[in-house]
Motif scaffolding. Structure first.
Motif, short mmCIF file in Angstrom:
data_model
loop_
_atom_site.label_atom_id
_atom_site.label_comp_id
_atom_site.label_asym_id
_atom_site.label_seq_id
_atom_site.Cartn_x
_atom_site.Cartn_y
_atom_site.Cartn_z
N GLU A 91 40.92 40.00 33.74
CA GLU A 91 41.63 39.11 32.81
C GLU A 91 41.91 37.75 33.46
OE1 GLU A 91 44.88 37.88 31.82
OE2 GLU A 91 44.31 37.59 29.75
N GLY A 92 43.19 37.37 33.56
CA GLY A 92 43.52 36.03 34.07
C GLY A 92 43.73 35.99 35.57
N SER A 93 43.20 36.98 36.31
CA SER A 93 43.52 37.07 37.74
C SER A 93 42.31 37.32 38.63
CB SER A 93 44.51 38.23 37.97
OG SER A 93 45.72 37.97 37.34
N GLY A 94 41.13 37.08 38.13
CA GLY A 94 39.94 37.43 38.92
C GLY A 94 39.86 36.70 40.25
N LEU A 95 40.26 35.42 40.25
CA LEU A 95 40.21 34.67 41.51
C LEU A 95 41.21 35.25 42.50
CD1 LEU A 95 40.07 31.15 39.85
CD2 LEU A 95 38.25 32.15 41.23
N ALA A 96 42.39 35.59 41.98
CA ALA A 96 43.46 36.10 42.84
C ALA A 96 43.18 37.52 43.34
CB ALA A 96 44.79 36.06 42.09
N LEU A 97 42.48 38.33 42.55
CA LEU A 97 42.31 39.75 42.90
C LEU A 97 40.95 40.06 43.52
CD1 LEU A 97 43.81 41.51 39.71
CD2 LEU A 97 45.01 40.56 41.67
N SER A 98 40.07 39.06 43.62
CA SER A 98 38.70 39.39 44.03
C SER A 98 38.58 39.89 45.47
CB SER A 98 37.75 38.22 43.77
OG SER A 98 37.97 37.17 44.67
#
Ligand SMILES: Cc1cc2nc3c(=O)[nH]c(=O)nc-3n(C[C@H](O)[C@H](O)[C@H](O)COP(=O)(O)OP(=O)(O)OC[C@H]3O[C@@H](n4cnc5c(N)ncnc54)[C@H](O)[C@@H]3O)c2cc1C
Length: 467
Positions: free
Chosen positions: A423-430
Protein backbone atom coordinates in the motif's frame (compact mmCIF):
# COMPACT_ATOMS: atom_id res chain seq x y z
CA UNK A 1 24.90 -20.52 -8.89
CA UNK A 2 25.93 -18.84 -12.13
CA UNK A 3 23.45 -17.16 -14.44
CA UNK A 4 23.30 -18.85 -17.82
CA UNK A 5 21.37 -18.79 -21.08
CA UNK A 6 20.01 -22.05 -22.44
CA UNK A 7 17.87 -22.74 -25.46
CA UNK A 8 15.09 -25.25 -25.99
CA UNK A 9 17.27 -27.61 -27.97
CA UNK A 10 19.38 -28.10 -24.84
CA UNK A 11 16.47 -29.31 -22.77
CA UNK A 12 14.45 -32.41 -22.20
CA UNK A 13 11.42 -32.31 -19.93
CA UNK A 14 10.19 -35.42 -18.13
CA UNK A 15 6.79 -34.54 -16.80
CA UNK A 16 5.17 -37.94 -16.75
CA UNK A 17 1.94 -36.27 -17.79
CA UNK A 18 -0.25 -36.80 -20.77
CA UNK A 19 0.15 -34.44 -23.72
CA UNK A 20 -2.97 -32.69 -24.98
CA UNK A 21 -3.82 -30.16 -27.68
CA UNK A 22 -1.52 -27.13 -27.68
CA UNK A 23 -2.61 -24.10 -25.66
CA UNK A 24 -3.32 -20.78 -27.33
CA UNK A 25 0.02 -19.16 -26.51
CA UNK A 26 1.94 -22.02 -28.16
CA UNK A 27 -0.19 -22.39 -31.27
CA UNK A 28 2.68 -21.58 -33.59
CA UNK A 29 4.15 -24.97 -32.71
CA UNK A 30 1.83 -27.94 -33.14
CA UNK A 31 4.02 -30.22 -31.04
CA UNK A 32 3.62 -28.17 -27.89
CA UNK A 33 1.85 -30.29 -25.29
CA UNK A 34 -0.30 -29.19 -22.38
CA UNK A 35 -0.15 -30.86 -19.01
CA UNK A 36 -3.34 -32.50 -17.84
CA UNK A 37 -3.24 -30.44 -14.59
CA UNK A 38 -4.27 -27.49 -16.71
CA UNK A 39 -1.04 -25.50 -16.45
CA UNK A 40 0.34 -24.24 -19.73
CA UNK A 41 3.86 -25.35 -20.57
CA UNK A 42 5.39 -24.00 -23.77
CA UNK A 43 8.05 -26.68 -23.98
CA UNK A 44 8.42 -26.27 -27.71
CA UNK A 45 8.37 -22.48 -27.65
CA UNK A 46 10.92 -20.87 -29.90
CA UNK A 47 11.53 -18.34 -27.17
CA UNK A 48 15.04 -18.37 -25.77
CA UNK A 49 15.36 -19.77 -22.27
CA UNK A 50 17.05 -17.92 -19.42
CA UNK A 51 17.85 -19.35 -15.99
CA UNK A 52 18.84 -18.00 -12.61
CA UNK A 53 18.46 -19.08 -9.00
CA UNK A 54 15.63 -16.60 -8.55
CA UNK A 55 13.29 -15.04 -11.08
CA UNK A 56 11.66 -11.84 -9.85
CA UNK A 57 8.58 -10.43 -11.58
CA UNK A 58 8.31 -6.67 -11.13
CA UNK A 59 10.97 -3.97 -10.95
CA UNK A 60 9.36 -1.67 -8.38
CA UNK A 61 11.05 -1.00 -5.06
CA UNK A 62 9.98 -4.39 -3.65
CA UNK A 63 11.29 -6.43 -6.60
CA UNK A 64 14.51 -4.40 -6.82
CA UNK A 65 15.29 -4.62 -3.11
CA UNK A 66 14.57 -8.36 -3.13
CA UNK A 67 16.87 -8.77 -6.15
CA UNK A 68 19.67 -6.86 -4.45
CA UNK A 69 19.31 -8.79 -1.18
CA UNK A 70 19.42 -12.17 -2.95
CA UNK A 71 22.47 -11.08 -4.96
CA UNK A 72 24.20 -9.97 -1.77
CA UNK A 73 23.54 -13.43 -0.34
CA UNK A 74 25.16 -15.14 -3.35
CA UNK A 75 22.14 -16.11 -5.46
CA UNK A 76 21.87 -15.29 -9.16
CA UNK A 77 18.81 -13.23 -10.09
CA UNK A 78 16.79 -12.58 -13.22
CA UNK A 79 14.41 -9.63 -12.97
CA UNK A 80 11.56 -9.07 -15.43
CA UNK A 81 10.01 -5.60 -15.66
CA UNK A 82 7.49 -4.77 -18.34
CA UNK A 83 8.14 -1.02 -18.25
CA UNK A 84 10.76 0.24 -20.67
CA UNK A 85 12.05 2.36 -17.81
CA UNK A 86 11.95 2.16 -14.02
CA UNK A 87 9.15 3.49 -11.84
CA UNK A 88 6.15 2.97 -14.10
CA UNK A 89 4.30 1.44 -11.11
CA UNK A 90 3.50 2.81 -7.65
CA UNK A 91 7.18 3.35 -6.83
CA UNK A 92 7.33 6.29 -9.24
CA UNK A 93 4.66 8.11 -7.21
CA UNK A 94 6.09 7.46 -3.74
CA UNK A 95 6.66 10.51 -1.55
CA UNK A 96 9.54 8.93 0.33
CA UNK A 97 8.39 8.93 3.97
CA UNK A 98 10.38 6.51 6.10
CA UNK A 99 8.39 7.21 9.25
CA UNK A 100 7.36 5.50 12.48
CA UNK A 101 5.23 8.32 13.91
CA UNK A 102 1.98 7.44 12.07
CA UNK A 103 2.17 3.68 12.76
CA UNK A 104 0.76 1.57 15.60
CA UNK A 105 2.99 -0.68 17.72
CA UNK A 106 2.31 -4.41 18.00
CA UNK A 107 1.33 -4.71 14.36
CA UNK A 108 3.10 -6.36 11.46
CA UNK A 109 3.44 -2.95 9.77
CA UNK A 110 5.23 -1.52 12.80
CA UNK A 111 7.64 -4.46 13.04
CA UNK A 112 8.46 -4.38 9.34
CA UNK A 113 8.93 -0.59 9.37
CA UNK A 114 11.11 -0.65 12.47
CA UNK A 115 13.34 -3.45 11.14
CA UNK A 116 13.53 -1.72 7.74
CA UNK A 117 14.59 1.58 9.26
CA UNK A 118 17.40 -0.12 11.19
CA UNK A 119 18.58 -1.85 8.01
CA UNK A 120 18.42 1.36 5.99
CA UNK A 121 20.50 3.26 8.55
CA UNK A 122 23.19 0.56 8.34
CA UNK A 123 23.43 0.88 4.52
CA UNK A 124 26.54 2.04 2.72
CA UNK A 125 26.89 5.86 3.02
CA UNK A 126 27.36 6.23 -0.76
CA UNK A 127 24.08 4.37 -1.34
CA UNK A 128 22.33 6.60 1.22
CA UNK A 129 23.62 9.67 -0.61
CA UNK A 130 22.31 8.32 -3.93
CA UNK A 131 18.82 7.73 -2.56
CA UNK A 132 18.93 11.23 -1.00
CA UNK A 133 18.28 10.03 2.52
CA UNK A 134 17.47 13.11 4.60
CA UNK A 135 17.19 13.18 8.39
CA UNK A 136 14.27 15.59 8.16
CA UNK A 137 12.31 14.31 11.16
CA UNK A 138 8.52 14.34 10.97
CA UNK A 139 5.66 16.56 12.10
CA UNK A 140 2.16 15.17 12.52
CA UNK A 141 -0.19 18.15 12.55
CA UNK A 142 -3.41 18.68 14.53
CA UNK A 143 -5.89 21.50 13.88
CA UNK A 144 -8.49 20.81 16.58
CA UNK A 145 -8.49 20.15 20.33
CA UNK A 146 -9.62 16.60 19.70
CA UNK A 147 -6.73 15.98 17.30
CA UNK A 148 -4.31 17.59 19.75
CA UNK A 149 -5.50 15.16 22.41
CA UNK A 150 -4.94 12.31 19.94
CA UNK A 151 -1.40 13.55 19.28
CA UNK A 152 -0.72 13.58 23.03
CA UNK A 153 -1.78 9.93 23.27
CA UNK A 154 0.36 9.11 20.26
CA UNK A 155 3.36 10.85 21.85
CA UNK A 156 3.17 8.64 24.93
CA UNK A 157 2.56 5.51 22.80
CA UNK A 158 5.69 6.24 20.72
CA UNK A 159 7.75 7.09 23.81
CA UNK A 160 6.85 3.71 25.35
CA UNK A 161 8.39 2.13 22.24
CA UNK A 162 11.60 4.08 22.75
CA UNK A 163 10.89 6.68 20.04
CA UNK A 164 11.44 10.23 21.23
CA UNK A 165 8.25 12.14 20.36
CA UNK A 166 7.63 15.71 21.44
CA UNK A 167 4.22 17.43 21.45
CA UNK A 168 4.60 21.09 20.37
CA UNK A 169 1.90 23.76 20.66
CA UNK A 170 0.84 25.70 17.56
CA UNK A 171 3.26 28.56 18.27
CA UNK A 172 6.24 26.23 18.65
CA UNK A 173 5.31 24.34 15.46
CA UNK A 174 5.08 27.55 13.43
CA UNK A 175 8.33 28.85 14.92
CA UNK A 176 9.97 25.65 13.70
CA UNK A 177 8.25 25.75 10.31
CA UNK A 178 7.43 29.37 9.43
CA UNK A 179 5.56 28.33 6.25
CA UNK A 180 2.88 26.57 8.35
CA UNK A 181 -0.34 28.09 9.63
CA UNK A 182 -2.17 26.36 12.51
CA UNK A 183 -5.11 27.54 14.62
CA UNK A 184 -4.38 28.31 18.29
CA UNK A 185 -5.79 24.93 19.43
CA UNK A 186 -3.62 23.10 16.90
CA UNK A 187 -0.34 21.33 17.63
CA UNK A 188 2.38 19.17 16.14
CA UNK A 189 4.06 15.92 17.11
CA UNK A 190 7.76 16.17 16.37
CA UNK A 191 9.69 12.91 15.85
CA UNK A 192 13.30 13.66 15.13
CA UNK A 193 14.31 10.12 14.10
CA UNK A 194 11.97 9.89 11.07
CA UNK A 195 13.63 9.95 7.66
CA UNK A 196 12.95 10.70 4.03
CA UNK A 197 14.25 9.30 0.75
CA UNK A 198 13.64 10.01 -2.91
CA UNK A 199 11.57 7.08 -4.22
CA UNK A 200 12.70 7.30 -7.84
CA UNK A 201 16.34 7.71 -6.91
CA UNK A 202 16.00 4.74 -4.55
CA UNK A 203 14.82 2.53 -7.42
CA UNK A 204 17.62 3.78 -9.70
CA UNK A 205 20.28 3.25 -7.02
CA UNK A 206 19.05 -0.29 -6.33
CA UNK A 207 19.16 -1.19 -10.01
CA UNK A 208 22.69 0.23 -10.28
CA UNK A 209 23.72 -1.81 -7.22
CA UNK A 210 22.25 -4.99 -8.79
CA UNK A 211 24.21 -4.39 -12.01
CA UNK A 212 27.47 -4.47 -10.04
CA UNK A 213 26.93 -8.24 -9.77
CA UNK A 214 27.63 -8.63 -13.50
CA UNK A 215 26.49 -11.95 -14.99
CA UNK A 216 24.82 -12.95 -11.71
CA UNK A 217 22.16 -10.34 -12.49
CA UNK A 218 20.05 -10.53 -15.64
CA UNK A 219 17.54 -7.81 -16.43
CA UNK A 220 14.69 -8.24 -18.90
CA UNK A 221 13.41 -4.67 -19.16
CA UNK A 222 10.42 -3.90 -21.36
CA UNK A 223 9.28 -7.55 -21.23
CA UNK A 224 5.92 -8.52 -19.84
CA UNK A 225 5.30 -11.74 -17.95
CA UNK A 226 2.49 -13.48 -19.80
CA UNK A 227 2.03 -16.48 -17.53
CA UNK A 228 3.57 -18.45 -14.71
CA UNK A 229 3.60 -22.19 -15.33
CA UNK A 230 3.24 -24.33 -12.22
CA UNK A 231 2.89 -27.75 -13.84
CA UNK A 232 6.42 -28.92 -13.17
CA UNK A 233 9.47 -28.12 -11.06
CA UNK A 234 11.10 -25.70 -11.19
CA UNK A 235 8.43 -23.11 -11.96
CA UNK A 236 8.62 -21.61 -15.47
CA UNK A 237 7.59 -18.16 -16.53
CA UNK A 238 6.79 -17.02 -20.05
CA UNK A 239 7.56 -13.42 -20.92
CA UNK A 240 6.88 -11.64 -24.19
CA UNK A 241 10.41 -12.57 -25.36
CA UNK A 242 11.69 -15.44 -23.20
CA UNK A 243 10.99 -18.51 -21.13
CA UNK A 244 12.62 -18.02 -17.75
CA UNK A 245 13.30 -20.49 -14.96
CA UNK A 246 14.10 -19.73 -11.35
CA UNK A 247 15.73 -22.91 -10.07
CA UNK A 248 15.09 -21.94 -6.44
CA UNK A 249 12.32 -19.39 -6.64
CA UNK A 250 9.92 -17.44 -8.80
CA UNK A 251 8.93 -14.33 -6.89
CA UNK A 252 5.86 -12.30 -7.78
CA UNK A 253 6.65 -8.71 -6.78
CA UNK A 254 4.45 -7.00 -9.33
CA UNK A 255 2.69 -4.58 -6.99
CA UNK A 256 -1.05 -4.47 -7.49
CA UNK A 257 -0.74 -6.65 -10.61
CA UNK A 258 0.52 -9.53 -8.45
CA UNK A 259 -3.03 -10.66 -7.66
CA UNK A 260 -3.87 -11.11 -11.33
CA UNK A 261 -0.66 -13.06 -12.02
CA UNK A 262 -1.15 -15.33 -9.00
CA UNK A 263 -4.82 -15.94 -9.73
CA UNK A 264 -4.08 -16.86 -13.33
CA UNK A 265 -1.23 -19.18 -12.31
CA UNK A 266 -2.95 -20.93 -9.40
CA UNK A 267 -6.53 -20.78 -10.69
CA UNK A 268 -7.43 -19.22 -7.32
CA UNK A 269 -9.41 -16.01 -7.87
CA UNK A 270 -9.00 -14.90 -4.24
CA UNK A 271 -5.51 -13.56 -4.93
CA UNK A 272 -7.10 -11.09 -7.33
CA UNK A 273 -9.60 -10.06 -4.66
CA UNK A 274 -6.95 -9.77 -1.94
CA UNK A 275 -4.99 -7.08 -3.77
CA UNK A 276 -6.87 -3.91 -4.64
CA UNK A 277 -5.56 -0.86 -6.53
CA UNK A 278 -5.70 2.23 -4.32
CA UNK A 279 -4.97 5.19 -6.52
CA UNK A 280 -2.92 8.09 -5.21
CA UNK A 281 -1.89 11.51 -6.57
CA UNK A 282 1.19 13.47 -5.57
CA UNK A 283 1.99 16.98 -6.82
CA UNK A 284 5.47 18.28 -7.44
CA UNK A 285 5.98 22.03 -7.59
CA UNK A 286 8.54 24.74 -7.12
CA UNK A 287 8.28 26.53 -3.79
CA UNK A 288 6.98 30.09 -4.26
CA UNK A 289 9.93 32.42 -3.49
CA UNK A 290 7.98 34.16 -0.71
CA UNK A 291 7.28 30.90 1.14
CA UNK A 292 9.76 29.63 3.74
CA UNK A 293 11.45 26.31 2.91
CA UNK A 294 10.18 23.21 4.75
CA UNK A 295 12.69 21.62 7.10
CA UNK A 296 10.66 18.56 8.15
CA UNK A 297 8.35 16.10 6.48
CA UNK A 298 4.77 16.76 7.54
CA UNK A 299 1.30 15.26 7.37
CA UNK A 300 -2.02 16.00 8.98
CA UNK A 301 -3.09 13.87 11.93
CA UNK A 302 -6.03 12.30 10.10
CA UNK A 303 -3.55 10.46 7.84
CA UNK A 304 -2.99 8.00 10.71
CA UNK A 305 -6.45 6.50 10.07
CA UNK A 306 -4.96 4.71 7.05
CA UNK A 307 -2.62 2.87 9.42
CA UNK A 308 -5.10 2.04 12.18
CA UNK A 309 -5.03 -1.70 11.61
CA UNK A 310 -5.17 -4.01 14.57
CA UNK A 311 -2.79 -6.91 15.05
CA UNK A 312 -5.68 -9.24 14.15
CA UNK A 313 -6.34 -7.52 10.82
CA UNK A 314 -3.84 -9.68 8.99
CA UNK A 315 -6.26 -12.57 9.41
CA UNK A 316 -8.95 -10.72 7.50
CA UNK A 317 -9.52 -11.69 3.88
CA UNK A 318 -12.62 -9.57 3.17
CA UNK A 319 -12.75 -5.76 2.98
CA UNK A 320 -14.35 -3.82 5.84
CA UNK A 321 -17.46 -1.80 5.01
CA UNK A 322 -15.33 1.41 5.13
CA UNK A 323 -12.84 -0.08 2.68
CA UNK A 324 -15.66 -1.21 0.42
CA UNK A 325 -17.28 2.25 0.54
CA UNK A 326 -14.06 4.13 -0.19
CA UNK A 327 -13.66 4.88 -3.85
CA UNK A 328 -16.91 6.80 -4.14
CA UNK A 329 -14.84 9.92 -3.56
CA UNK A 330 -11.10 10.33 -3.13
CA UNK A 331 -9.95 10.81 0.45
CA UNK A 332 -7.54 13.77 0.64
CA UNK A 333 -5.07 14.21 3.49
CA UNK A 334 -2.37 16.85 3.54
CA UNK A 335 1.25 15.70 3.31
CA UNK A 336 4.30 17.75 2.36
CA UNK A 337 7.99 17.13 1.92
CA UNK A 338 10.81 19.03 0.36
CA UNK A 339 13.22 17.15 -1.93
CA UNK A 340 16.99 17.46 -1.52
CA UNK A 341 16.96 19.85 -4.49
CA UNK A 342 14.30 22.00 -2.81
CA UNK A 343 11.13 21.26 -4.81
CA UNK A 344 7.91 20.59 -2.92
CA UNK A 345 6.01 17.31 -2.97
CA UNK A 346 2.40 17.72 -1.88
CA UNK A 347 -0.01 14.88 -1.25
CA UNK A 348 -2.05 12.95 -1.25
CA UNK A 349 -5.22 11.18 -2.33
CA UNK A 350 -6.54 7.67 -1.74
CA UNK A 351 -9.34 5.99 -3.64
CA UNK A 352 -9.99 2.40 -4.60
CA UNK A 353 -10.36 1.88 -8.33
CA UNK A 354 -11.83 -1.17 -10.02
CA UNK A 355 -9.02 -2.16 -12.34
CA UNK A 356 -5.29 -1.60 -12.38
CA UNK A 357 -4.82 -0.14 -15.86
CA UNK A 358 -3.29 2.84 -17.65
CA UNK A 359 -6.70 4.47 -17.68
CA UNK A 360 -7.29 4.03 -13.95
CA UNK A 361 -3.83 5.54 -13.33
CA UNK A 362 -4.62 8.79 -15.16
CA UNK A 363 -4.56 12.03 -13.20
CA UNK A 364 -7.86 13.59 -12.18
CA UNK A 365 -8.06 17.39 -12.38
CA UNK A 366 -10.59 17.50 -9.52
CA UNK A 367 -8.32 15.49 -7.22
CA UNK A 368 -5.31 17.67 -8.06
CA UNK A 369 -7.35 20.78 -7.21
CA UNK A 370 -8.52 19.21 -3.94
CA UNK A 371 -4.96 18.33 -2.89
CA UNK A 372 -3.77 21.86 -3.65
CA UNK A 373 -6.73 23.36 -1.78
CA UNK A 374 -6.05 21.22 1.30
CA UNK A 375 -2.32 22.04 1.20
CA UNK A 376 -3.11 25.77 1.12
CA UNK A 377 -4.95 25.43 4.45
CA UNK A 378 -1.66 24.38 6.08
CA UNK A 379 0.72 26.30 3.80
CA UNK A 380 -1.02 29.59 2.91
CA UNK A 381 2.04 30.69 0.96
CA UNK A 382 0.96 28.26 -1.76
CA UNK A 383 -2.15 30.28 -2.64
CA UNK A 384 -1.96 31.25 -6.29
CA UNK A 385 0.53 28.46 -7.03
CA UNK A 386 -0.20 26.06 -9.87
CA UNK A 387 0.99 22.58 -10.77
CA UNK A 388 2.22 21.70 -14.22
CA UNK A 389 0.51 18.56 -15.61
CA UNK A 390 3.80 16.73 -16.11
CA UNK A 391 4.62 17.22 -12.44
CA UNK A 392 1.61 15.24 -11.26
CA UNK A 393 2.51 11.75 -10.11
CA UNK A 394 -0.16 9.07 -10.03
CA UNK A 395 0.32 5.56 -8.69
CA UNK A 396 -1.77 2.53 -7.82
CA UNK A 397 -0.87 1.56 -4.27
CA UNK A 398 -1.08 -2.22 -3.86
CA UNK A 399 -3.54 -2.53 -0.98
CA UNK A 400 -3.81 -6.01 0.55
CA UNK A 401 -7.05 -6.69 2.38
CA UNK A 402 -6.30 -6.57 6.10
CA UNK A 403 -3.77 -3.79 5.59
CA UNK A 404 -0.55 -5.82 5.59
CA UNK A 405 1.62 -7.08 2.76
CA UNK A 406 1.85 -10.71 1.71
CA UNK A 407 5.44 -11.89 2.02
CA UNK A 408 6.43 -15.51 1.66
CA UNK A 409 5.81 -18.82 -0.08
CA UNK A 410 2.55 -19.27 -1.96
CA UNK A 411 0.92 -22.25 -0.22
CA UNK A 412 0.67 -25.40 -2.30
CA UNK A 413 3.09 -24.27 -5.01
CA UNK A 414 6.69 -25.14 -4.34
CA UNK A 415 9.13 -22.54 -5.64
CA UNK A 416 6.51 -19.77 -5.96
CA UNK A 417 6.72 -16.75 -3.64
CA UNK A 418 4.95 -13.41 -3.28
CA UNK A 419 5.99 -10.01 -1.96
CA UNK A 420 3.16 -7.58 -2.60
CA UNK A 421 0.53 -5.44 -0.94
CA UNK A 422 2.62 -2.71 0.69
CA UNK A 423 0.00 0.00 0.00
CA UNK A 424 1.43 3.39 1.03
CA UNK A 425 4.58 1.99 2.66
CA UNK A 426 6.55 0.08 0.06
CA UNK A 427 9.58 2.36 0.25
CA UNK A 428 9.58 2.21 4.04
CA UNK A 429 9.03 -1.57 4.30
CA UNK A 430 11.15 -2.84 1.42
CA UNK A 431 14.42 -3.62 3.29
CA UNK A 432 12.78 -5.99 5.82
CA UNK A 433 10.47 -7.41 3.14
CA UNK A 434 13.45 -8.30 0.97
CA UNK A 435 15.32 -9.77 3.94
CA UNK A 436 12.36 -11.94 4.97
CA UNK A 437 11.77 -13.18 1.46
CA UNK A 438 15.44 -14.02 0.94
CA UNK A 439 15.34 -15.97 4.23
CA UNK A 440 12.40 -18.01 2.97
CA UNK A 441 14.00 -18.69 -0.42
CA UNK A 442 17.44 -19.58 0.92
CA UNK A 443 15.98 -21.37 3.96
CA UNK A 444 18.06 -19.23 6.30
CA UNK A 445 16.97 -17.96 9.71
CA UNK A 446 15.65 -14.41 9.39
CA UNK A 447 17.48 -13.25 12.56
CA UNK A 448 15.14 -10.35 13.08
CA UNK A 449 13.60 -8.95 16.25
CA UNK A 450 11.47 -11.51 18.12
CA UNK A 451 8.37 -9.33 17.60
CA UNK A 452 8.83 -9.43 13.88
CA UNK A 453 9.36 -13.15 13.83
CA UNK A 454 6.35 -13.81 16.01
CA UNK A 455 3.96 -11.46 14.28
CA UNK A 456 5.04 -10.84 10.72
CA UNK A 457 6.02 -14.33 9.67
CA UNK A 458 2.93 -16.12 10.97
CA UNK A 459 0.81 -13.20 9.80
CA UNK A 460 1.78 -13.52 6.19
CA UNK A 461 1.63 -17.29 6.25
CA UNK A 462 -1.84 -17.20 7.79
CA UNK A 463 -3.12 -14.65 5.34
CA UNK A 464 -2.12 -16.88 2.48
CA UNK A 465 -3.24 -20.08 4.19
CA UNK A 466 -6.73 -18.58 4.61
CA UNK A 467 -7.28 -18.89 0.88
C1 LIG B 1 0.90 9.04 -4.01
C2 LIG B 1 1.71 7.97 -3.35
C3 LIG B 1 2.56 8.31 -2.30
C4 LIG B 1 3.31 7.32 -1.65
N1 LIG B 1 4.17 7.68 -0.65
C5 LIG B 1 4.92 6.74 -0.03
C6 LIG B 1 5.83 7.10 1.00
O1 LIG B 1 5.98 8.27 1.35
N2 LIG B 1 6.54 6.10 1.61
C7 LIG B 1 6.40 4.79 1.25
O2 LIG B 1 7.05 3.94 1.85
N3 LIG B 1 5.56 4.43 0.26
C8 LIG B 1 4.82 5.36 -0.39
N4 LIG B 1 3.93 5.00 -1.36
C9 LIG B 1 3.72 3.58 -1.62
C10 LIG B 1 4.81 2.97 -2.44
O3 LIG B 1 5.04 3.77 -3.58
C11 LIG B 1 4.37 1.54 -2.83
O4 LIG B 1 4.01 0.81 -1.69
C12 LIG B 1 5.51 0.81 -3.52
O5 LIG B 1 6.01 1.57 -4.58
C13 LIG B 1 5.05 -0.55 -4.02
O6 LIG B 1 6.15 -1.12 -4.69
P1 LIG B 1 5.99 -2.45 -5.52
O7 LIG B 1 7.34 -2.79 -6.03
O8 LIG B 1 5.24 -3.45 -4.73
O9 LIG B 1 5.00 -2.05 -6.72
P2 LIG B 1 5.25 -1.18 -8.04
O10 LIG B 1 6.13 -0.03 -7.80
O11 LIG B 1 3.90 -0.91 -8.61
O12 LIG B 1 6.06 -2.17 -8.97
C14 LIG B 1 5.47 -3.27 -9.60
C15 LIG B 1 6.15 -3.43 -10.94
O13 LIG B 1 5.71 -4.64 -11.54
C16 LIG B 1 5.67 -4.44 -12.93
N5 LIG B 1 4.77 -5.43 -13.52
C17 LIG B 1 3.45 -5.58 -13.29
N6 LIG B 1 2.96 -6.61 -14.00
C18 LIG B 1 4.00 -7.12 -14.70
C19 LIG B 1 4.13 -8.19 -15.63
N7 LIG B 1 3.09 -8.95 -15.98
N8 LIG B 1 5.35 -8.43 -16.16
C20 LIG B 1 6.43 -7.67 -15.81
N9 LIG B 1 6.36 -6.65 -14.94
C21 LIG B 1 5.16 -6.38 -14.39
C22 LIG B 1 5.13 -3.01 -13.07
O14 LIG B 1 5.47 -2.46 -14.33
C23 LIG B 1 5.80 -2.31 -11.91
O15 LIG B 1 6.98 -1.64 -12.29
C24 LIG B 1 3.19 5.96 -2.06
C25 LIG B 1 2.37 5.63 -3.13
C26 LIG B 1 1.63 6.61 -3.78
C27 LIG B 1 0.75 6.22 -4.92
Amino acid sequence: MNASTLYYSNLSAHTGMQAQAPPHSCQHNKLAPRLSRGSVVCRASSKPLRKADAVIIGGGVIGLNTALTLLQKGASVLLVERGKQLCTGATGAGQGYIWMSHRSPKTAGWDLASASMDMLKRSDPDFLAEIELQATGSLLLARTEEETQGLGERASMLSKQGIHAQLLDAGAVCAREPALALPHEGSGLWVESDLQVDGRKTAAAMLAACKVYGAHFQLLMGEEVLNIQLGQQPVRTETSEHLVIGSLATIVAAGVWSGELLSAATGHSKYRQLLRPRKGHLLEMERPPSMAALKSGMMEMSYTKHYAHSSEDHLRVAPTSEEAAEGVAADITFTATSSASGSLLLGSSREFVDVASNVSAQASHAVVEAILERAQVFLPGLVGGSVLPDLIRVGLRPFAVGGYPMIGPVPGHQGLYVAAGHEGSGLALSPATAHLLASYVLEEPANMQPDTLQEVLPATRLLLAEL
